[in-house]
Write a protein that holds these residues in place. Structure first.
Motif, PDB file in Angstrom:
ATOM      1  N   PHE A  23       2.833  -8.427   6.965  1.00  0.00           N
ATOM      2  CA  PHE A  23       2.764  -8.309   8.425  1.00  0.00           C
ATOM      3  C   PHE A  23       3.409  -7.006   8.895  1.00  0.00           C
ATOM      4  O   PHE A  23       2.840  -6.284   9.725  1.00  0.00           O
ATOM      5  N   VAL A  24       4.581  -6.693   8.375  1.00  0.00           N
ATOM      6  CA  VAL A  24       5.265  -5.455   8.754  1.00  0.00           C
ATOM      7  C   VAL A  24       4.418  -4.240   8.373  1.00  0.00           C
ATOM      8  O   VAL A  24       4.293  -3.284   9.144  1.00  0.00           O
ATOM      9  N   THR A  25       3.828  -4.292   7.181  1.00  0.00           N
ATOM     10  CA  THR A  25       2.987  -3.184   6.728  1.00  0.00           C
ATOM     11  C   THR A  25       1.790  -3.005   7.651  1.00  0.00           C
ATOM     12  O   THR A  25       1.429  -1.876   8.015  1.00  0.00           O
ATOM     13  N   ALA A  86     -15.285  11.661  -0.701  1.00  0.00           N
ATOM     14  CA  ALA A  86     -13.844  11.901  -0.731  1.00  0.00           C
ATOM     15  C   ALA A  86     -13.087  10.843   0.058  1.00  0.00           C
ATOM     16  O   ALA A  86     -12.036  10.354  -0.376  1.00  0.00           O
ATOM     17  N   VAL A  87     -13.616  10.480   1.224  1.00  0.00           N
ATOM     18  CA  VAL A  87     -12.962   9.468   2.066  1.00  0.00           C
ATOM     19  C   VAL A  87     -12.913   8.116   1.354  1.00  0.00           C
ATOM     20  O   VAL A  87     -11.870   7.471   1.297  1.00  0.00           O
ATOM     21  N   ILE A  88     -14.036   7.686   0.806  1.00  0.00           N
ATOM     22  CA  ILE A  88     -14.086   6.378   0.148  1.00  0.00           C
ATOM     23  C   ILE A  88     -13.178   6.344  -1.074  1.00  0.00           C
ATOM     24  O   ILE A  88     -12.443   5.367  -1.302  1.00  0.00           O
ATOM     25  N   LEU A  89     -13.183   7.392  -1.871  1.00  0.00           N
ATOM     26  CA  LEU A  89     -12.379   7.407  -3.086  1.00  0.00           C
ATOM     27  C   LEU A  89     -10.882   7.429  -2.784  1.00  0.00           C
ATOM     28  O   LEU A  89     -10.081   6.857  -3.538  1.00  0.00           O
ATOM     29  N   SER A  90     -10.485   8.083  -1.707  1.00  0.00           N
ATOM     30  CA  SER A  90      -9.056   8.196  -1.411  1.00  0.00           C
ATOM     31  C   SER A  90      -8.523   7.036  -0.580  1.00  0.00           C
ATOM     32  O   SER A  90      -7.328   6.750  -0.612  1.00  0.00           O
ATOM     33  N   THR A  91      -9.407   6.365   0.165  1.00  0.00           N
ATOM     34  CA  THR A  91      -8.964   5.253   1.006  1.00  0.00           C
ATOM     35  C   THR A  91      -8.525   4.072   0.144  1.00  0.00           C
ATOM     36  O   THR A  91      -9.200   3.707  -0.811  1.00  0.00           O
ATOM     37  N   SER A  92      -7.388   3.492   0.496  1.00  0.00           N
ATOM     38  CA  SER A  92      -6.819   2.435  -0.350  1.00  0.00           C
ATOM     39  C   SER A  92      -7.271   1.035   0.037  1.00  0.00           C
ATOM     40  O   SER A  92      -7.041   0.090  -0.715  1.00  0.00           O
ATOM     41  N   ASP A  93      -7.893   0.865   1.213  1.00  0.00           N
ATOM     42  CA  ASP A  93      -8.299  -0.454   1.691  1.00  0.00           C
ATOM     43  C   ASP A  93      -7.077  -1.381   1.680  1.00  0.00           C
ATOM     44  O   ASP A  93      -6.064  -1.052   2.259  1.00  0.00           O
ATOM     45  N   GLU A  94      -7.131  -2.525   0.984  1.00  0.00           N
ATOM     46  CA  GLU A  94      -6.003  -3.457   0.983  1.00  0.00           C
ATOM     47  C   GLU A  94      -5.041  -3.230  -0.183  1.00  0.00           C
ATOM     48  O   GLU A  94      -4.083  -3.981  -0.346  1.00  0.00           O
ATOM     49  N   MET A  95      -5.277  -2.224  -0.988  1.00  0.00           N
ATOM     50  CA  MET A  95      -4.419  -1.967  -2.137  1.00  0.00           C
ATOM     51  C   MET A  95      -2.988  -1.647  -1.715  1.00  0.00           C
ATOM     52  O   MET A  95      -2.026  -2.217  -2.239  1.00  0.00           O
ATOM     53  N   PRO A  97      -1.119  -2.178   1.149  1.00  0.00           N
ATOM     54  CA  PRO A  97      -0.269  -3.262   1.647  1.00  0.00           C
ATOM     55  C   PRO A  97       0.193  -4.212   0.543  1.00  0.00           C
ATOM     56  O   PRO A  97       1.349  -4.674   0.557  1.00  0.00           O
ATOM     57  N   LEU A  98      -0.685  -4.519  -0.409  1.00  0.00           N
ATOM     58  CA  LEU A  98      -0.299  -5.422  -1.495  1.00  0.00           C
ATOM     59  C   LEU A  98       0.756  -4.795  -2.390  1.00  0.00           C
ATOM     60  O   LEU A  98       1.720  -5.456  -2.790  1.00  0.00           O
ATOM     61  N   LEU A  99       0.601  -3.534  -2.725  1.00  0.00           N
ATOM     62  CA  LEU A  99       1.584  -2.861  -3.574  1.00  0.00           C
ATOM     63  C   LEU A  99       2.928  -2.757  -2.873  1.00  0.00           C
ATOM     64  O   LEU A  99       3.988  -2.922  -3.499  1.00  0.00           O
ATOM     65  N   VAL A 100       2.902  -2.481  -1.574  1.00  0.00           N
ATOM     66  CA  VAL A 100       4.149  -2.411  -0.804  1.00  0.00           C
ATOM     67  C   VAL A 100       4.814  -3.780  -0.745  1.00  0.00           C
ATOM     68  O   VAL A 100       6.030  -3.913  -0.925  1.00  0.00           O
ATOM     69  N   ALA A 101       4.015  -4.819  -0.494  1.00  0.00           N
ATOM     70  CA  ALA A 101       4.568  -6.174  -0.394  1.00  0.00           C
ATOM     71  C   ALA A 101       5.181  -6.644  -1.708  1.00  0.00           C
ATOM     72  O   ALA A 101       6.133  -7.428  -1.713  1.00  0.00           O
ATOM     73  N   GLU A 102       4.656  -6.159  -2.818  1.00  0.00           N
ATOM     74  CA  GLU A 102       5.171  -6.554  -4.137  1.00  0.00           C
ATOM     75  C   GLU A 102       6.266  -5.611  -4.623  1.00  0.00           C
ATOM     76  O   GLU A 102       6.696  -5.683  -5.770  1.00  0.00           O
ATOM     77  N   LEU A 109       3.770   4.193  -6.794  1.00  0.00           N
ATOM     78  CA  LEU A 109       2.861   4.098  -5.650  1.00  0.00           C
ATOM     79  C   LEU A 109       2.409   5.490  -5.205  1.00  0.00           C
ATOM     80  O   LEU A 109       1.221   5.704  -4.926  1.00  0.00           O
ATOM     81  N   GLY A 110       3.349   6.426  -5.171  1.00  0.00           N
ATOM     82  CA  GLY A 110       3.007   7.787  -4.782  1.00  0.00           C
ATOM     83  C   GLY A 110       2.023   8.430  -5.744  1.00  0.00           C
ATOM     84  O   GLY A 110       1.085   9.117  -5.321  1.00  0.00           O
ATOM     85  N   ARG A 111       2.208   8.193  -7.044  1.00  0.00           N
ATOM     86  CA  ARG A 111       1.294   8.765  -8.040  1.00  0.00           C
ATOM     87  C   ARG A 111      -0.109   8.178  -7.907  1.00  0.00           C
ATOM     88  O   ARG A 111      -1.106   8.888  -8.069  1.00  0.00           O
ATOM     89  N   ILE A 112      -0.175   6.893  -7.602  1.00  0.00           N
ATOM     90  CA  ILE A 112      -1.484   6.251  -7.435  1.00  0.00           C
ATOM     91  C   ILE A 112      -2.221   6.851  -6.241  1.00  0.00           C
ATOM     92  O   ILE A 112      -3.401   7.212  -6.326  1.00  0.00           O
TER      93      ILE A 112
END
Length: 305
Positions: A23-25, A86-95, A97-102, A109-112
């Protein structure tokens, strides 16, 4: 019965702990969309042939629907195909928020995110370069983006029209309400996906055995890359949820996770088919993105990352 109850309770427990972080994310993401989303899209539109660079960088900004905006701009030829890629490949979608929540290591995360942006930039310019050599890829005359701030850099939230369906400018109070409702809705949506995925994965792991699943995926890493990229092509945020959750659970390595999340364009694919009338061209774009995702995953796998 005890087996089902244990799996159900584990899924509920694993899902509930993520809700506050998600939620915070999403509040942060909604604020970015509210104050910068349309300006970012306008910057991509004005970039012309430099679009892949702008799209790859701005695509990293966590905001839902960026791929959909890219698809709409490409359908009207306000941006190049390389920019859309380029936009589609770089956009993280829901990835993200899940990585931040975990609580994934910020360095990891920065390298990804940087890797996704770099792959998007290189692939975008490569696509545009090939099209230029073939004499294709003409852009339409640029037009001012609908939500662009006519007053320059000074931004007045009361003059912003968000993607809330009302079509009217928001007051400061309405903007706050929109952020909270939007964040709560998207949190609930992702939590539902996470619960279902966790429930299915938990049942599968309990039934087959964690060691057996890990051994299969480890011995079939190349197949995992192909399958993960295929799942990522599903035009729904569930795709990135599934791939990311498998990565967090240790069932997928970095290479297949990257392959899946690179091509996770979400609703952008639906918008592309709805707004771009050339169905054959749309299918070719999907095939191109799938190939880029698979090749990127295989390269990462080959490098042993």
């Amino acid at each position: 019965m005890e087996f089902v109850l244990d799996v159900l309770l584990d899924a509920v427990k694993d899902t509930l702990v993520l809700i506050p972080f998600l939620f915070v994310t999403y509040v942060v993401i909604s604020l970015l969309e509210l104050f910068a989303g349309d300006k970012a899209a306008s910057a991509i539109q004005r970039a012309g042939h430099a679009g892949p660079a702008i799209g790859a960088v701005l695509g990293v900004i966590p905001q839902c629907g960026f791929s959909a905006v890219g698809a709409m701009l490409y359908a009207d030829r306000f941006v190049t195909l390389g920019t859309l890629v380029a936009v589609i490949l770089s956009t993280s979608d829901e990835m993200l928020p899940l990585l931040v929540a975990e609580h994934v290591d910020p360095a990891v995360l920065g390298r990804i995110l940087l890797s996704k942006a770099a792959i998007g930039l290189v692939a975008g310019f490569a696509v545009d370069g090939v099209l230029h050599l073939l004499g294709r890829g003409e852009l339409a005359e640029p037009e001012s983006f609908e939500a662009e701030d006519s007053e320059g850099d000074d931004f007045d939230p009361s003059q912003y029209t968000c993607d809330c369906g009302c079509g009217e400018p928001l007051t400061r109070g309405q903007a706050v309400v929109w952020v909270l409702i939007n964040s709560a809705y998207r949190t609930a949506q992702v939590v539902a996906f996470i619960f279902v995925v966790t429930l299915v994965l938990g049942g599968l792991i309990e039934w087959v055995g964690e060691d057996a699943i890990s051994a299969f995926l480890s011995s079939n890493a190349v197949l995992a890359v192909f399958c993960s990229a295929f799942v990522g092509m599903v035009p729904n945020c569930a795709a990135s949820v599934i791939v990311t959750q498998l990565y967090l659970d240790g069932a997928l390595g970095l290479a297949p996770m990257m392959a899946g999340t690179l091509v996770a364009g979400g609703a952008g694919y639906l918008v592309l088919f709805r707004t771009n009338e050339n169905a054959r061209q749309n299918a070719a774009i999907l095939g191109l993105l799938y190939a880029i995702g698979v090749v990127s995953g295989l390269v990462i796998l080959g490098l042993g990352l």
